[in-house]
Design a protein around this motif. Structure first.
Motif, mmCIF file in Angstrom:
data_model
loop_
_atom_site.group_PDB
_atom_site.id
_atom_site.type_symbol
_atom_site.label_atom_id
_atom_site.label_comp_id
_atom_site.label_asym_id
_atom_site.label_seq_id
_atom_site.Cartn_x
_atom_site.Cartn_y
_atom_site.Cartn_z
ATOM 1 N N GLN A 6 -14.205 8.497 -3.338
ATOM 2 C CA GLN A 6 -13.093 9.319 -3.816
ATOM 3 C C GLN A 6 -12.972 10.519 -2.903
ATOM 4 O OE1 GLN A 6 -12.250 9.653 -7.963
ATOM 5 N NE2 GLN A 6 -11.796 11.826 -7.827
ATOM 6 N N PHE A 7 -11.770 10.691 -2.359
ATOM 7 C CA PHE A 7 -11.510 11.689 -1.325
ATOM 8 C C PHE A 7 -10.567 12.733 -1.922
ATOM 9 C CE2 PHE A 7 -11.661 11.772 3.460
ATOM 10 C CZ PHE A 7 -11.037 12.992 3.630
ATOM 11 N N GLY A 8 -11.118 13.856 -2.366
ATOM 12 C CA GLY A 8 -10.299 14.898 -2.988
ATOM 13 C C GLY A 8 -9.467 15.636 -1.965
ATOM 14 N N CYS A 9 -8.171 15.711 -2.199
ATOM 15 C CA CYS A 9 -7.255 16.342 -1.238
ATOM 16 C C CYS A 9 -6.539 17.543 -1.840
ATOM 17 C CB CYS A 9 -6.227 15.314 -0.746
ATOM 18 S SG CYS A 9 -6.937 13.908 0.126
ATOM 19 N N ALA A 21 -11.807 17.572 0.690
ATOM 20 C CA ALA A 21 -11.224 18.133 1.914
ATOM 21 C C ALA A 21 -11.258 19.656 1.885
ATOM 22 C CB ALA A 21 -9.786 17.643 2.090
ATOM 23 N N GLY A 22 -10.922 20.238 0.726
ATOM 24 C CA GLY A 22 -10.885 21.691 0.609
ATOM 25 C C GLY A 22 -9.613 22.285 1.179
ATOM 26 N N GLY A 23 -9.576 23.602 1.260
ATOM 27 C CA GLY A 23 -8.399 24.294 1.767
ATOM 28 C C GLY A 23 -8.804 25.587 2.432
ATOM 29 N N PRO A 24 -7.840 26.300 2.986
ATOM 30 C CA PRO A 24 -8.136 27.568 3.647
ATOM 31 C C PRO A 24 -8.464 28.652 2.634
ATOM 32 C CG PRO A 24 -5.772 27.255 3.512
ATOM 33 C CD PRO A 24 -6.399 25.999 2.972
ATOM 34 N N GLN A 25 -8.938 29.783 3.117
ATOM 35 C CA GLN A 25 -9.160 30.917 2.231
ATOM 36 C C GLN A 25 -7.806 31.366 1.666
ATOM 37 O OE1 GLN A 25 -11.246 33.804 4.615
ATOM 38 N NE2 GLN A 25 -13.149 32.626 4.615
ATOM 39 N N PRO A 26 -7.793 31.872 0.426
ATOM 40 C CA PRO A 26 -6.534 32.259 -0.210
ATOM 41 C C PRO A 26 -5.678 33.161 0.680
ATOM 42 C CG PRO A 26 -8.326 32.392 -1.784
ATOM 43 C CD PRO A 26 -8.955 32.099 -0.454
ATOM 44 N N GLY A 27 -4.408 32.769 0.808
ATOM 45 C CA GLY A 27 -3.467 33.575 1.575
ATOM 46 C C GLY A 27 -3.494 33.333 3.070
ATOM 47 N N ILE A 47 -6.796 18.253 4.511
ATOM 48 C CA ILE A 47 -6.687 16.791 4.485
ATOM 49 C C ILE A 47 -6.724 16.239 5.902
ATOM 50 C CG2 ILE A 47 -5.287 14.829 3.738
ATOM 51 C CD1 ILE A 47 -3.963 16.729 1.723
ATOM 52 N N ILE A 48 -5.903 16.835 6.776
ATOM 53 C CA ILE A 48 -5.837 16.379 8.164
ATOM 54 C C ILE A 48 -7.208 16.500 8.824
ATOM 55 C CG2 ILE A 48 -4.753 16.780 10.405
ATOM 56 C CD1 ILE A 48 -2.391 18.091 8.826
ATOM 57 N N THR A 49 -7.840 17.667 8.660
ATOM 58 C CA THR A 49 -9.141 17.926 9.283
ATOM 59 C C THR A 49 -10.208 16.986 8.749
ATOM 60 O OG1 THR A 49 -8.545 20.259 9.496
ATOM 61 C CG2 THR A 49 -10.870 19.710 9.726
ATOM 62 N N ALA A 50 -10.250 16.799 7.426
ATOM 63 C CA ALA A 50 -11.288 15.974 6.806
ATOM 64 C C ALA A 50 -11.152 14.504 7.198
ATOM 65 C CB ALA A 50 -11.233 16.125 5.293
ATOM 66 N N VAL A 51 -9.931 13.992 7.174
ATOM 67 C CA VAL A 51 -9.717 12.591 7.548
ATOM 68 C C VAL A 51 -10.127 12.363 8.997
ATOM 69 C CG1 VAL A 51 -7.970 10.810 7.942
ATOM 70 C CG2 VAL A 51 -7.918 12.155 5.834
ATOM 71 N N GLU A 52 -9.734 13.281 9.874
ATOM 72 C CA GLU A 52 -10.073 13.148 11.290
ATOM 73 C C GLU A 52 -11.591 13.166 11.495
ATOM 74 O OE1 GLU A 52 -7.980 16.254 13.287
ATOM 75 O OE2 GLU A 52 -6.107 15.113 13.421
ATOM 76 N N ALA A 64 1.341 15.216 2.890
ATOM 77 C CA ALA A 64 2.022 13.954 3.160
ATOM 78 C C ALA A 64 1.239 13.040 4.090
ATOM 79 C CB ALA A 64 3.411 14.223 3.772
ATOM 80 N N VAL A 65 0.105 13.537 4.625
ATOM 81 C CA VAL A 65 -0.654 12.756 5.614
ATOM 82 C C VAL A 65 -0.970 11.335 5.142
ATOM 83 C CG1 VAL A 65 -2.914 12.581 6.758
ATOM 84 C CG2 VAL A 65 -1.577 14.659 6.959
ATOM 85 N N PRO A 66 -1.526 11.131 3.921
ATOM 86 C CA PRO A 66 -1.839 9.759 3.512
ATOM 87 C C PRO A 66 -0.629 8.837 3.490
ATOM 88 C CG PRO A 66 -2.986 11.326 2.115
ATOM 89 C CD PRO A 66 -2.006 12.121 2.937
ATOM 90 N N VAL A 67 0.557 9.415 3.218
ATOM 91 C CA VAL A 67 1.790 8.618 3.225
ATOM 92 C C VAL A 67 2.338 8.489 4.639
ATOM 93 C CG1 VAL A 67 4.215 8.582 2.516
ATOM 94 C CG2 VAL A 67 2.441 9.170 0.861
ATOM 95 N N ARG A 68 2.511 9.634 5.293
ATOM 96 C CA ARG A 68 3.195 9.671 6.588
ATOM 97 C C ARG A 68 2.456 8.887 7.664
ATOM 98 N NH1 ARG A 68 2.923 15.100 7.908
ATOM 99 N NH2 ARG A 68 1.188 14.670 9.309
ATOM 100 N N GLU A 69 1.136 9.030 7.709
ATOM 101 C CA GLU A 69 0.362 8.393 8.760
ATOM 102 C C GLU A 69 -0.032 6.958 8.416
ATOM 103 O OE1 GLU A 69 0.043 9.912 11.525
ATOM 104 O OE2 GLU A 69 0.833 11.836 10.841
ATOM 105 N N GLY A 70 0.349 6.510 7.213
ATOM 106 C CA GLY A 70 -0.018 5.160 6.823
ATOM 107 C C GLY A 70 -1.505 5.008 6.594
#
Length: 291
Positions: free
Chosen positions: A39-42, A89-95, A103-108, A138-144
């Protein structure tokens, strides 16, 4: 004989719709059935997988990258219920920065270090925030990356609005090799009119309902224990529903391009249902008075 290719699935839904709850129960049901599942949390909140790990949070890929210039992808992979693999995957610091960048970074990172192949997975399930279908989300959709996309929606207008937006994104990228729609998982369906609203929406957008999931106290009780319903209440009716949904997703092979409503059509559609619900309420009040 080469290693099998994991079936990649993305599950979208607006915040608060029960997306992570449903996704975690699908993962738990599949791993319970003997499959190797990640399970890949995005979601930037990095809370997709905590009920698969007794309520414990795990460091996200972006957390690890903030601490080290180079990260061993194995350090981002944790095991939970019956061996399910968990990644956030996580996200950037707030703001700061784009919330979808994680998502992009984690998948790569996992692709570069061949983690999917090494773990010999049967399923990778991406749990994706669906309020907005921006570049990162949109990465999981856009990049197939995902073969099949499912969206979780209730009968509430904002949930359906988010689902319709996702349909628009899938349609946009479908001609460029993007993922296609498997269907709608209807959540919090506890009355006939809830079901009728979702049924009407999927008919108009030329898709299908994969499963109807009622709102249940069993789910709340399980999550308060930091567990999925599959783990906390394995013999419950709610667990049986999640297992049925997981089997349908496992067996699913044919996805398609949906037909989203435009802004005017969506507004007219919602207004017509508002009128119907007022009429239903009026009839209910008449029946109550007569009784």
């Amino acid at each position: 004989m080469g290693k099998k290719t994991a079936k990649q699935i993305a599950i979208y839904g607006k915040g608060g719709i029960g997306k992570s709850t449903t996704t975690s129960n699908i993962s738990a049901a599949l791993v319970e059935a003997g499959y190797k599942v990640m399970q890949f949390g995005c979601d930037p909140k990095a809370d997709s997988t905590n009920t698969l790990r007794g309520g414990e949070y795990i460091p996200s890929v972006l957390d690890l990258l903030r601490e080290n210039a180079r990260v061993d992808a194995h350090d981002a992979v944790f095991q939970g219920f019956k061996g399910v693999y968990c990644v956030e995957a996580g996200g950037p610091q707030p703001g700061v920065g784009c919330a979808g960048r994680g998502i992009i970074t984690a998948v790569e990172l996992l692709k570069q270090q061949n983690i999917f192949e090494e773990l010999d997975l049967d399923y990778v399930i991406y749990d994706v925030l669906g309020d907005v279908v921006c570049g990162g989300f949109a990465v999981p959709v856009r990049e197939g990356i995902a073969e099949h996309v499912f969206t979780i929606s209730s009968a509430d207008f904002m949930a359906i609005y988010a689902a319709n937006n996702l349909f628009r994104g899938i349609k946009t990228y479908s001609s460029k090799g993007g993922a296609l729609l498997g269907g709608v998982i209807a959540n919090s369906i506890n009355s006939d009119f809830h079901r009728h609203i979702v049924d009407d929406f999927v008919e108009r957008t030329q898709t299908q309902v994969v499963e109807y999931i009622p709102r249940s106290l069993t789910v709340t009780q399980a999550e308060l224990q930091g567990k999925t319903t599959i783990e906390a209440a394995p013999n419950s009716e709610q667990a049986a529903i999640y297992r049925r949904l997981a089997n349908k997703i496992a067996d699913h092979t044919e996805s398609k391009v949906p037909s989203p409503l435009d802004a005017k059509e969506l507004r007219e559609w919602s207004s017509s249902w508002a009128d119907q619900l007022i009429e239903i309420e009026r009839k209910t009040q008449y029946v109550a008075v007569d009784a």
